[in-house]
Design an enzyme around this catalytic site. Structure first.
Site, PDB file in Angstrom:
ATOM      1  N   GLU A   1      -5.410  -8.653  -0.131  1.00 56.83           N
ATOM      2  CA  GLU A   1      -6.168  -8.083   1.166  1.00 56.83           C
ATOM      3  C   GLU A   1      -7.823  -7.889   0.734  1.00 56.83           C
ATOM      4  O   GLU A   1      -8.123  -7.055  -0.244  1.00 56.83           O
ATOM      5  CB  GLU A   1      -5.679  -6.927   1.653  1.00 56.83           C
ATOM      6  CG  GLU A   1      -4.295  -6.992   2.319  1.00 56.83           C
ATOM      7  CD  GLU A   1      -3.693  -5.760   3.336  1.00 56.83           C
ATOM      8  OE1 GLU A   1      -4.900  -5.139   3.669  1.00 56.83           O
ATOM      9  OE2 GLU A   1      -2.719  -5.444   3.188  1.00 56.83           O
TER      10      GLU A   1
ATOM     11  N   GLU B   1       0.893  -1.333  -0.107  1.00 52.37           N
ATOM     12  CA  GLU B   1       0.096  -0.146   0.132  1.00 52.37           C
ATOM     13  C   GLU B   1       0.843   1.226  -0.181  1.00 52.37           C
ATOM     14  O   GLU B   1       0.515   2.351   0.756  1.00 52.37           O
ATOM     15  CB  GLU B   1      -0.894  -0.180   1.176  1.00 52.37           C
ATOM     16  CG  GLU B   1      -2.057  -0.994   1.105  1.00 52.37           C
ATOM     17  CD  GLU B   1      -3.055  -1.002   2.203  1.00 52.37           C
ATOM     18  OE1 GLU B   1      -2.841  -0.124   2.975  1.00 52.37           O
ATOM     19  OE2 GLU B   1      -3.947  -1.822   2.192  1.00 52.37           O
TER      20      GLU B   1
END
Length: 610
Positions: free
Chosen positions: A428, A318
């Site tokens: 995720e 991320e």
């Protein structure tokens, strides 16, 4: 189909890892009369959930037996970390030391551990006791041998004489002078290489073939070297991304043992936040290099001469987010990604690299600039609560489809992707809402979430040309499909779906059309083509007669149904209690033209084919 575990909350420590003590290497200074826990509740600046509060360790959990001068934190000659507690004694008949309570003990169960101790001048007799009640008989005590000036590891073993949620471990000395405690450990004796046997049993049932580790946001501030070598000498740190402390008891070697124990494949994330290019390359060499390489030699010295041969590597996590440690602008990050990827491949050309993606400008630029420096690209999705069950369920497949559609468009418009098949690692994905019942981010999952996870799997099956891997985030307690207490573990509703589809859904996609809304239906052949598997999600409160017209095959009318259902979309399971939601199994016969689907259900049919 994969899973994800991160050093956060009670996912690893308190979930997978069997250590029962908090702050066993004394990150916090041991004091007297200080509160060990802070209640984080709605309205507090660090509150991130809804509903009930949760407890956060914010000071030492160790309490003192004696007066305020009993414990001094010494820095010179500290065993590990910044300081070590030194216990000052008060004579032969007087006990002085430290203890930790709030331990979950089960009557008749054995516990094992060790204390690292050293003489600091004097003639101390050291006693370690496990306590399960207030009576004089509600304890077992082990007397340690003679101390030396050098730290030694002294093992102990106990059998609890009673069950309690507030057990206690005491380390005390009697005599003159002082002694030091470098580290302490306490685990159930049935631990498996340091892991909880009950959690490990459920993970084996889950049977996920790949696990992503160690993060997550955590990895962007993590130095992998902190997690190798003697566990008692690994430094305790502040968790770089989340609350609490990182014990560094679960590092590369423990993760690889974990993977071997549950027969899964490792997927390791490297630090492209605060970490360097050199550190990422050295981590690959540590896991995959021959014992003749510098890092391979270090691995061998730490007990594993043969390479681990890790194939899957996440290059960062991320990095598009301002919340991510080491976040830099996209134009700079693509340069760093290339350097890291080149350095990792220079060490081991066989590694498969998963680049950081996020639908929009970030994924587009990564695919434009770095297509030659990745094998897969990651995407993440999280869904919140919707009051309408059908809308709640539909969120996951809708987001999965949106990600897939975006990447199809990239393939059509980006010259950099011509001739390439860079598929998606959805490493995720989950629901994330509600109160933290199981520590930090320890949300509770309900029947309606199970339906949504099943529908999400269906959408991935429908786009399996685009999705290579999907790692449910996370696995234990922290937005997890398994929940634990101090002494019990159980599948959450979402875990039941993952287990069910892993065990029984087929492997060859079958086209499905004409599905009545709001049902979600996916179908596939088993590998031997002897059965057609049919997954149906019904988010309504009414049963449905679903028409089934199979083109190209003839059903025998017989088969089996696995069913997850209940009379309330907010049903949930609790560790240590009878489950409210489970997987039912029924033989079916006379199937001809339709199947009956229960309300609020995930139905997985396996229908025999002539």
């Amino acid at each position: 189909y994969g899973q994800f575990i991160e050093h956060l909350g009670r996912c690893i420590y308190g979930g997978i890892w069997a250590e029962m003590l908090e702050d066993r290497k004394f990150y916090y200074a041991v004091g007297t009369g200080e509160p060990s826990w802070t209640i984080i509740s709605p309205g507090d600046s660090s509150w991130k959930g809804e509903g009930i509060p949760y407890e956060l360790l914010t000071a030492s959990p160790w309490l003192v037996i004696g007066n305020e001068d009993t414990v001094r934190m010494v820095t010179e000659g500290a065993y590990v970390g910044e300081h070590t507690p030194e216990i000052h004694l008060a004579g032969e008949g007087v006990a002085r030391g430290i203890y930790q309570e709030r331990l979950g003990l089960v009557e008749g169960k054995e516990y094992t551990g060790r204390v690292v101790i050293a003489d600091a001048g004097g003639s101390a007799r050291i006693e370690v006791s496990l306590v399960w009640g207030e009576g004089e008989e509600d304890r077992q005590t082990v007397v340690m041998g003679n101390l030396t000036r050098d730290f030694v590891k002294a093992p102990f073993r106990f059998r609890a004489g009673g069950s309690t949620g507030n057990g206690r471990l005491e380390v005390v000395g009697r005599g003159e002078g002082a002694f030091r405690i470098g580290a302490v450990s306490l685990m159930p004796a049935d631990n498996v290489h340091g892991m909880r046997a009950d959690t490990l049993g459920l993970l084996k049932e889950l049977d996920s073939p790949v696990y992503r580790w160690p993060g997550g946001n955590f990895v962007s501030g993590y130095d992998w070297r902190d997690g190798i070598g003697d566990p008692d000498l690994r430094p305790p740190r502040k968790n770089p991304a989340w609350n609490g402390i990182e014990h560094n008891d679960f590092g590369i070697h423990e993760f690889m043992t974990f993977c071997k124990e549950i027969d899964t494949e490792p997927f390791i994330a490297v630090n492209t936040g605060l970490g360097s290019v050199e550190s990422a390359a050295e981590e690959v060499e540590y896991t995959n290099g021959a014992a003749t390489t510098p890092m391979g030699r270090l691995r061998a010295a730490n007990g594993h001469p043969e390479p681990f041969n890790v194939k899957w590597w996440a290059v960062g996590n991320e990095m598009y987010g301002s919340w991510q440690l080491g976040n830099i602008p996209l134009a700079e990050y693509v340069k760093k990604h290339k350097k890291v990827a080149e350095a990792m491949r220079a060490v081991d050309p066989a590694v498969q690299l998963v680049a950081v993606g996020a639908v929009g400008d970030w994924s587009r630029e990564m695919l434009t600039t770095c297509a030659d420096h990745m094998d897969l690209i990651s995407e993440h999705l999280y869904c919140q609560k919707r009051d309408d069950v059908a809308k709640h369920v539909a969120q996951v497949p809708n987001q999965v489809r949106a990600i897939s559609d975006a990447h199809r468009e990239y393939r059509e418009t980006l010259d950099s992707l011509e001739g390439k098949d860079i598929r998606i690692a959805l490493d995720e994905w989950n629901y994330w809402y509600g109160g933290y019942f199981y520590g930090e981010l320890g949300v509770r999952y309900f029947l309606q979430d199970a339906l949504g996870i099943a529908a999400g799997l269906h959408e991935m099956f429908r786009n399996s040309d685009m999705f290579f891997m999907a790692n449910y985030a996370q696995t234990v307690n922290v937005i997890g499909c398994i929940k634990t207490t101090k002494t019990a573990a159980a599948f959450a509703t979402t875990g039941l779906v993952l287990k069910l589809y892993r065990e029984h859904f087929g492997v060859v996609p079958v086209e499905v059309s004409g599905v009545p809304e709001p049902l979600d239906v996916a179908a596939s052949w088993t590998e031997d083509r002897k059965a057609l598997t049919l997954g149906v999600v019904n988010p309504t409160d009414e049963s449905v007669e679903l028409p089934v017209d199979v083109a190209g095959a003839t059903l025998t009318g017989n088969g089996r149904l696995w069913l997850i259902t209940g009379d309330d979309p907010m049903l949930y399971n609790e560790p240590g209690k009878e489950p409210n939601v489970s997987i039912e199994s029924h033989a079916v016969s006379g199937v001809s033209g339709s199947v009956r689907v229960a309300p609020l259900s995930v139905s997985l049919f396996s229908l025999d084919v002539q």
